[in-house]
Design a protein around this motif. Structure first.
Motif, mmCIF file in Angstrom:
data_model
loop_
_atom_site.group_PDB
_atom_site.id
_atom_site.type_symbol
_atom_site.label_atom_id
_atom_site.label_comp_id
_atom_site.label_asym_id
_atom_site.label_seq_id
_atom_site.Cartn_x
_atom_site.Cartn_y
_atom_site.Cartn_z
ATOM 1 N N ALA A 57 47.029 34.337 42.376
ATOM 2 C CA ALA A 57 47.484 32.111 42.257
ATOM 3 C C ALA A 57 48.455 33.166 44.187
ATOM 4 O O ALA A 57 48.651 32.571 45.449
ATOM 5 C CB ALA A 57 48.057 31.962 41.593
ATOM 6 N N VAL A 58 49.730 34.414 43.562
ATOM 7 C CA VAL A 58 50.494 34.249 44.442
ATOM 8 C C VAL A 58 49.901 34.592 46.227
ATOM 9 O O VAL A 58 49.877 34.468 47.404
ATOM 10 C CB VAL A 58 51.362 35.113 44.882
ATOM 11 N N ASN A 59 49.171 35.624 46.104
ATOM 12 C CA ASN A 59 47.974 36.349 47.726
ATOM 13 C C ASN A 59 47.264 35.024 48.088
ATOM 14 O O ASN A 59 47.183 35.150 48.674
ATOM 15 C CB ASN A 59 47.302 37.653 47.025
ATOM 16 N N HIS A 60 46.748 33.989 47.287
ATOM 17 C CA HIS A 60 46.149 33.174 47.891
ATOM 18 C C HIS A 60 46.522 32.427 48.269
ATOM 19 O O HIS A 60 45.549 32.366 49.239
ATOM 20 C CB HIS A 60 45.038 32.271 46.245
ATOM 21 N N GLN A 111 41.476 40.750 47.693
ATOM 22 C CA GLN A 111 40.715 39.980 46.141
ATOM 23 C C GLN A 111 39.824 39.008 46.559
ATOM 24 O O GLN A 111 38.738 38.730 45.784
ATOM 25 C CB GLN A 111 41.982 38.681 46.159
ATOM 26 N N MET A 112 39.657 38.339 48.084
ATOM 27 C CA MET A 112 37.851 37.660 48.359
ATOM 28 C C MET A 112 36.986 38.743 48.184
ATOM 29 O O MET A 112 36.053 38.073 48.503
ATOM 30 C CB MET A 112 38.236 36.662 49.829
ATOM 31 N N GLY A 113 37.159 40.466 48.386
ATOM 32 C CA GLY A 113 35.893 41.188 48.749
ATOM 33 C C GLY A 113 35.620 41.310 49.897
ATOM 34 O O GLY A 113 34.193 41.656 49.938
ATOM 35 N N ASP A 114 36.224 41.146 50.547
ATOM 36 C CA ASP A 114 35.907 40.601 51.781
ATOM 37 C C ASP A 114 36.714 41.960 52.804
ATOM 38 O O ASP A 114 35.736 42.034 54.091
ATOM 39 C CB ASP A 114 37.009 39.601 52.488
ATOM 40 N N LEU A 129 49.891 46.159 47.154
ATOM 41 C CA LEU A 129 50.423 47.592 46.036
ATOM 42 C C LEU A 129 49.507 46.007 44.909
ATOM 43 O O LEU A 129 49.582 46.852 43.881
ATOM 44 C CB LEU A 129 51.402 47.482 45.738
ATOM 45 N N LEU A 130 50.263 45.184 44.028
ATOM 46 C CA LEU A 130 49.788 44.561 43.697
ATOM 47 C C LEU A 130 48.745 44.114 43.050
ATOM 48 O O LEU A 130 48.259 43.642 42.207
ATOM 49 C CB LEU A 130 51.303 43.495 43.232
ATOM 50 N N GLN A 131 48.360 43.804 44.253
ATOM 51 C CA GLN A 131 46.701 43.502 44.296
ATOM 52 C C GLN A 131 45.652 44.119 43.919
ATOM 53 O O GLN A 131 44.883 44.067 43.005
ATOM 54 C CB GLN A 131 46.601 42.366 46.359
ATOM 55 N N CYS A 132 46.591 45.325 44.197
ATOM 56 C CA CYS A 132 45.341 46.416 43.518
ATOM 57 C C CYS A 132 45.915 46.589 42.079
ATOM 58 O O CYS A 132 44.777 47.214 41.597
ATOM 59 C CB CYS A 132 45.861 47.628 44.715
ATOM 60 N N LEU A 133 46.568 46.408 42.301
ATOM 61 C CA LEU A 133 46.957 47.170 40.554
ATOM 62 C C LEU A 133 46.103 45.421 39.679
ATOM 63 O O LEU A 133 46.307 45.535 38.556
ATOM 64 C CB LEU A 133 48.057 46.615 39.815
ATOM 65 N N SER A 134 46.564 44.116 39.713
ATOM 66 C CA SER A 134 45.804 43.258 39.509
ATOM 67 C C SER A 134 44.006 43.715 39.405
ATOM 68 O O SER A 134 43.110 44.083 38.724
ATOM 69 C CB SER A 134 45.941 42.265 40.112
ATOM 70 N N GLU A 135 43.247 44.519 40.872
ATOM 71 C CA GLU A 135 42.372 44.908 40.830
ATOM 72 C C GLU A 135 41.930 46.037 39.709
ATOM 73 O O GLU A 135 40.800 45.737 38.924
ATOM 74 C CB GLU A 135 41.284 45.321 42.069
ATOM 75 N N PHE A 136 43.022 46.709 39.574
ATOM 76 C CA PHE A 136 42.328 47.637 38.777
ATOM 77 C C PHE A 136 42.950 47.022 36.462
ATOM 78 O O PHE A 136 41.669 47.462 36.225
ATOM 79 C CB PHE A 136 43.971 49.207 38.584
ATOM 80 N N CYS A 137 43.708 46.194 37.274
ATOM 81 C CA CYS A 137 43.679 45.844 35.695
ATOM 82 C C CYS A 137 41.497 44.561 35.344
ATOM 83 O O CYS A 137 41.583 44.805 34.529
ATOM 84 C CB CYS A 137 43.880 44.811 35.281
#
Length: 189
Positions: A14-17, A71-74, A170-178
């Motif tokens: 949500a934050v990154n979006h 996040q969007m896979g772009d 870094l937070l988005q990478c951890l989100s993608e990892f999860c």
């Protein structure tokens, strides 16, 4: 535990979006600066600030837009191979490559924090404790670093943008990892 991970994923996403949706309009700011640069060079005296400010805006656009792009896979992938793989194989490969990216971003974040501390006038060896001291008021800001150009802007604002952008990435990478871990366990995201 799974609900905590899902809340982390949704919070970071949500934050990154939101950040990405705001930052994507930075291209118009960049266009306005470059348009003014062209007009001022043609009809008036050239502005000293335009090209350097355009570089700063581009840094913000690129660094703060990176997590949204991930996040969007772009972002760029080797789709020649990746596109034909199953979702499970993609998740395994992403799981491994995200760990490498987290390491890289950690090194970059530490360098950005050190550079930000330097731009605020700190020349010793512990930038993290210095910046925490600046935030809490126990440390003073020293001689602020300025660019060596004729315009001589302060460098700390763009360096703070770098720190924030790398932290969000870094937070988005951890989100993608999860997300990949949940996919491998058979859960929907």
């Amino acid at each position: 535990m799974q609900s905590l991970v899902r809340r982390f994923i949704h919070g970071v996403d949500a934050v990154n979006h939101r950040m990405g949706r705001v930052v994507m309009y930075g291209i118009f700011v960049l266009m306005a600066i470059l348009l003014w640069s062209s007009i001022s060079k043609t009809f008036f005296l050239p502005s000293l600030w335009t090209l350097e400010m355009a570089q700063f805006v581009m840094v913000g656009y690129y660094i703060l837009g990176g997590p949204y792009s991930m996040q969007m896979g772009d972002h760029v992938r080797m789709d020649l191979l990746y596109g034909g793989w199953s979702d499970r194989k993609k998740a395994w490969v992403d799981l491994f490559t995200v760990l490498l990216l987290v390491f890289y971003l950690g090194v970059m974040l530490y360098g950005a924090i050190s550079s930000t501390a330097y731009s605020l006038g700190y020349w010793k060896t512990e930038p993290l404790s210095y910046l925490l001291g600046v935030v809490t008021g126990s440390e003073e800001i020293g001689r602020l670093e300025q660019s060596s150009s004729a315009w001589r802007p302060y460098m700390w604002p763009v360096k703070v943008v770098m720190v924030v952008g790398l932290f969000l990435m870094l937070l988005q990478c951890l989100s993608e990892f999860c997300k990949d871990v949940l996919r491998l366990r058979g859960h929907k995201i």
